[in-house]
Write an enzyme that holds these catalytic residues in place. Sequence first.
Site, PDB file in Angstrom:
ATOM      1  N   ASP A 475       6.745 -26.340  41.055  1.00 56.13           N
ATOM      2  CA  ASP A 475       7.533 -25.199  40.577  1.00 56.13           C
ATOM      3  C   ASP A 475       6.808 -24.456  39.451  1.00 56.13           C
ATOM      4  OD1 ASP A 475       9.700 -23.471  40.529  1.00 56.13           O
ATOM      5  OD2 ASP A 475      11.188 -25.069  40.310  1.00 56.13           O
ATOM      6  N   ASP A 545      15.466 -18.668  45.195  1.00 59.64           N
ATOM      7  CA  ASP A 545      16.544 -19.511  44.698  1.00 59.64           C
ATOM      8  C   ASP A 545      17.892 -19.075  45.251  1.00 59.64           C
ATOM      9  OD1 ASP A 545      15.056 -21.264  43.221  1.00 59.64           O
ATOM     10  OD2 ASP A 545      15.300 -20.213  41.318  1.00 59.64           O
TER      11      ASP A 545
END
Length: 726
Positions: A475, A545
Amino acid sequence: MAITFNEQTKTFYLDGKDMTYAFRITESGYLAHLWCGCPIGHDDLSYHNARGRISFCATAPGGTVTSANAYYVFHPEISFFGTSDYREPSVQIQTADGDRLCDLLYNSHEILPAKPAINGMPSMRGGETLVVHLKDAYSDFGADLYYTVYDDASVVARRVVFVNGTDRPIKLLRAYSFAFGLPGQEYDVMSLQGSWACERSPEIIPMHHGVVSIDSKRCTSSATLNPFIALMTKGATETTGRVIGVNLIYSSSFVLKVEGSCLGDTVVTGGINDFDFTWNLGVGESFETPEAVIAVSHEGLGGMSRAFHDAYRNHLIPKKRVFESRPIVINNWEATYFKFDTEKLKAIVDAVEGTGIDTLVLDDGWFGKRDNDKSGLGDWVVNEQKLEGGLKAIIDHTHSKGMKFGLWFEPEMISEDSDIFRAHPDYAIGKPGRPRCYSRTQYMMDLTRKDVRDYIVNSVNKVLAENDIDYVKWDYNRNVTDAFSVELEPEKQMEFAHRYVLGVYDLFERIVNANPNVFFEGCSGGGARFDGGVLAYFPQIWTSDDTDAEERTKIQYGTSMVYPLSAMSAHVSAVPNHQTNRITSMATRADIAHLGATGYELDTTEFTDEDREMVKAQVEEYKMLEELILKGDVYRIDSPFNSGFFTQAVVSKDKSSAMLTVYRRLSDPNAERHRVCLAGLDKDKTYHIEGLDITAKGSTLMNVGIVIQYGKRDFWSETYIVTEVK
């Protein structure tokens, strides 16, 4: 596929799949672009650069009054500041005495059987390659222009290597990767804009006189503007018209420019963003620019997309993984966020037994002092107070169920409240004495420094070596601010953005290569670093997301303009959705997630028996469709941006099978009929559409189409299997 040079006309012809790219050496020694499009004959195209409109142009360097405009009227393959060309330069230098001019002329060329790799950066593999060596007319500064074509994708890959052959240092002020010109200005310009949770939405504006520029100044490719731009002939559609797309295989600050000049032509150029950029080129040193991939289509936007997809699957995404069956994950993030322990994770695993979900991914919160997003980043040590028995206990339990185990990292970040920051505050990007900017309560590691990269590599590889880990989610949850390194000399501080991404690629190389059996997925606060540079190392990237099915139709539609479906990580998540609070059916969420590398992101301990059976059926269906997702051609039929529908077909390369996903946004009590014309089939083959009991020729299905009976509910979808009748 072939690269040829006509000695008589001084013209290079690069013939790839369904395309020709041509340019010539002018009488003055410049490189003049001639054609980028469908295949053409190897004719003399010198007339193409006929004299046109002028606007007080100077003579070509060293020319006479009679040679006025001789430089300005052609389309450049590389352009420079200070000459007769007032259009956007693709390179600018500065010598020690302040001279900012260069005049790069043809010196020689060579044709290589395969393209050499770029030093320190990812690029496409293979392909016959032309290298044209240019040299400044008045110094030993040079540029090597690389061109690569392929027989299985309608693209040409371009880059430049700048060479300081002089006896004094040179400063690069601008170092773009490519330039080429197009006749006329009757084009529309497409970019992919967005922000967090709404990445890569197509935006189209008309071409005009002056410069259209898209860029990132974030030291990353960004969610706001992807490193992609396309020129479309007026009236071009998904299926018709000439389209030329450009995508940079680069993950830092970039710029792409399209300029309409007073001549009535169009010039395209770009590469590393020259804002806050210089590069000090010592005597004998060279500087390599990132690769630009130029996709050519005479079948509209769809043809452009399929060209990019073929190129990236065959020549960019790691060979070992690109066509490999993907892990079907259950990620614990939306199920638990930071509040989990070993028993909760075991329960999540137990709840999916027998469904076909094959990988647990443990997300943020397993390391250091990390109970929220305010601490712990950089301390890659297992938190055994939260995970009793360490990672081994949950890994062993997961493996005992026949599943694989994955782990989340954010290696490029550091928390102020962390042991590593307390020991090495200088590891964070920023100027000592000047307050740093927070984002998500975290700072960024200074990857321009080898000692910082060594710490990250050693820390991450230690965790992977000591634990039986099958999958890593990498990430990256903020962009660079305070761009300053305590290790860089003052004259090199404006090299920071490029040096940072070279550090990123160094991490990728050293961690991915050290763990060849681990499957790596990229992530960037969703999809903020969804680019070819990342795909060269990671076969898939978390697309956004925003996991809401309705929003994902738009995000995945826009992403497919450049990137293949197999690169898009797409999950079925909980409802009400955590980003939009919208409720969509489990079936719809799966239909949209199946148009990518599918997975799940919800609390499986709340599954009913019915939920479990539904997931099992969904996984079985995905496995049946996966070959199409990994290898098939995408045809976008209905756009969610200009209609209430989203329709997409994926067709096998041999056109023997396809999947058709249809989605209707809002229910209507008395709706008009909506006809769907399939695409990409063989007109002469006969097909059967399972679930509709329709059997017809490909020509019928693509022209007459079918009428879908949409269900009477909002956010309704269905996936149909199309198979050839032998």
